[in-house]
Design a protein around this motif. Structure first.
Motif, PDB file in Angstrom:
ATOM      1  N   LEU A  25      42.364   6.266  -1.573  1.00 11.85           N
ATOM      2  CA  LEU A  25      42.992   5.266  -2.442  1.00 11.85           C
ATOM      3  C   LEU A  25      44.443   5.022  -2.056  1.00 11.85           C
ATOM      4  CD1 LEU A  25      41.464   6.155  -5.928  1.00 11.85           C
ATOM      5  CD2 LEU A  25      40.915   4.203  -4.443  1.00 11.85           C
ATOM      6  N   LEU A  26      45.158   6.066  -1.672  1.00  8.65           N
ATOM      7  CA  LEU A  26      46.545   5.910  -1.240  1.00  8.65           C
ATOM      8  C   LEU A  26      46.629   5.067   0.033  1.00  8.65           C
ATOM      9  CD1 LEU A  26      49.543   6.631  -1.626  1.00  8.65           C
ATOM     10  CD2 LEU A  26      49.116   8.675  -0.233  1.00  8.65           C
ATOM     11  N   ILE A  27      45.826   5.399   1.032  1.00  8.12           N
ATOM     12  CA  ILE A  27      45.806   4.641   2.286  1.00  8.12           C
ATOM     13  C   ILE A  27      45.429   3.184   2.017  1.00  8.12           C
ATOM     14  CG2 ILE A  27      44.532   4.340   4.466  1.00  8.12           C
ATOM     15  CD1 ILE A  27      44.304   7.444   4.539  1.00  8.12           C
ATOM     16  N   SER A  28      44.433   2.972   1.181  1.00  6.91           N
ATOM     17  CA  SER A  28      43.972   1.615   0.869  1.00  6.91           C
ATOM     18  C   SER A  28      45.040   0.817   0.132  1.00  6.91           C
ATOM     19  CB  SER A  28      42.689   1.675   0.040  1.00  6.91           C
ATOM     20  OG  SER A  28      41.680   2.346   0.756  1.00  6.91           O
ATOM     21  N   ALA A  29      45.706   1.427  -0.835  1.00 10.44           N
ATOM     22  CA  ALA A  29      46.751   0.733  -1.600  1.00 10.44           C
ATOM     23  C   ALA A  29      47.936   0.366  -0.708  1.00 10.44           C
ATOM     24  CB  ALA A  29      47.211   1.593  -2.773  1.00 10.44           C
ATOM     25  N   ILE A  30      48.349   1.276   0.141  1.00  9.56           N
ATOM     26  CA  ILE A  30      49.458   0.997   1.060  1.00  9.56           C
ATOM     27  C   ILE A  30      49.071  -0.132   2.011  1.00  9.56           C
ATOM     28  CG2 ILE A  30      50.788   1.940   3.006  1.00  9.56           C
ATOM     29  CD1 ILE A  30      50.737   4.656   1.470  1.00  9.56           C
ATOM     30  N   SER A  31      47.866  -0.078   2.547  1.00  8.94           N
ATOM     31  CA  SER A  31      47.405  -1.108   3.482  1.00  8.94           C
ATOM     32  C   SER A  31      47.345  -2.474   2.815  1.00  8.94           C
ATOM     33  CB  SER A  31      46.019  -0.753   4.037  1.00  8.94           C
ATOM     34  OG  SER A  31      46.062   0.462   4.730  1.00  8.94           O
ATOM     35  N   PHE A  32      46.774  -2.538   1.620  1.00  5.28           N
ATOM     36  CA  PHE A  32      46.649  -3.823   0.931  1.00  5.28           C
ATOM     37  C   PHE A  32      48.015  -4.379   0.545  1.00  5.28           C
ATOM     38  CE2 PHE A  32      45.644  -6.634  -2.658  1.00  5.28           C
ATOM     39  CZ  PHE A  32      44.739  -7.481  -2.020  1.00  5.28           C
TER      40      PHE A  32
END
Length: 187
Positions: A25-32
């Motif tokens: 979720l952290l990686i996804s939120a940063i990417s988005f």
């Protein structure tokens, strides 16, 4: 590996589901968040080249390839061929990753693209685009979670998550191609 046996990675078996989901979720939120900033706030640069202007077509090709590979992966798992299923899905992940890299490069130089179509096509385009954007925010954590669950040996949970991941990933891939063609036709 036997085609009827799932493949696992021992290192992932040692990572708890909660920690894995938190990292995903952290990686996804940063990417988005980065993509939103890049496309809608940073703006493009003055640099233009044939290579940069050809990237949207490459992106559509990569999205198309991902969709086809996902369908082959689905067929393989329906036939209980875990080896082929894994290879098709990993290749779909690679093509989606190349898409993302190309997409970032394009939008770094180009910024956002305005849709100039009018009439009945305008609400259709924006419905496709908005649903594509919303589901693209969800697809990265779904994909990463599906891979984590498969490679950590949590196959029952992998099956449940993948029943959501597959249609979302397919939709995002196909609508990405649709957005490309609509922009080409009307902009």
């Amino acid at each position: 590996m036997n085609s009827s046996e799932p493949f696992t990675i021992d290192l992932l078996k040692d990572i708890s589901l909660g920690k894995a989901i938190a990292v995903i979720l952290l990686i996804s939120a940063i990417s988005f968040t980065f993509l939103i900033w890049l496309i809608y706030f940073k703006g493009g640069s003055d640099y233009e080249s044939t290579l940069i202007t050809s990237l949207p077509a490459l992106n559509a090709l990569l999205n198309s390839a991902s969709a086809v590979l996902l369908l082959f992966g689905y067929r393989a798992i329906r036939n209980r061929n875990f080896s082929k299923h894994m290879k098709f899905n990993l290749t779909a992940f690679v093509t989606s990753t190349f898409f993302l890299i190309s997409y970032v490069i394009y939008h770094n130089f180009h910024g956002s693209t305005s849709f100039t179509g009018e009439g009945f096509v305008r609400p259709i385009y924006f419905f496709i685009l908005i649903s594509h954007i919303i589901l693209s925010a969800l697809v990265m954590p779904l994909i990463l979670t599906s891979f984590y669950l498969a490679f950590s040996g949590k196959l029952k949970l992998h099956r449940k998550v993948s029943k959501v991941t597959l249609p979302v990933w397919l939709y995002v891939s196909v609508t990405g191609v649709a957005v490309f063609f609509l922009l080409r036709m009307y902009s």
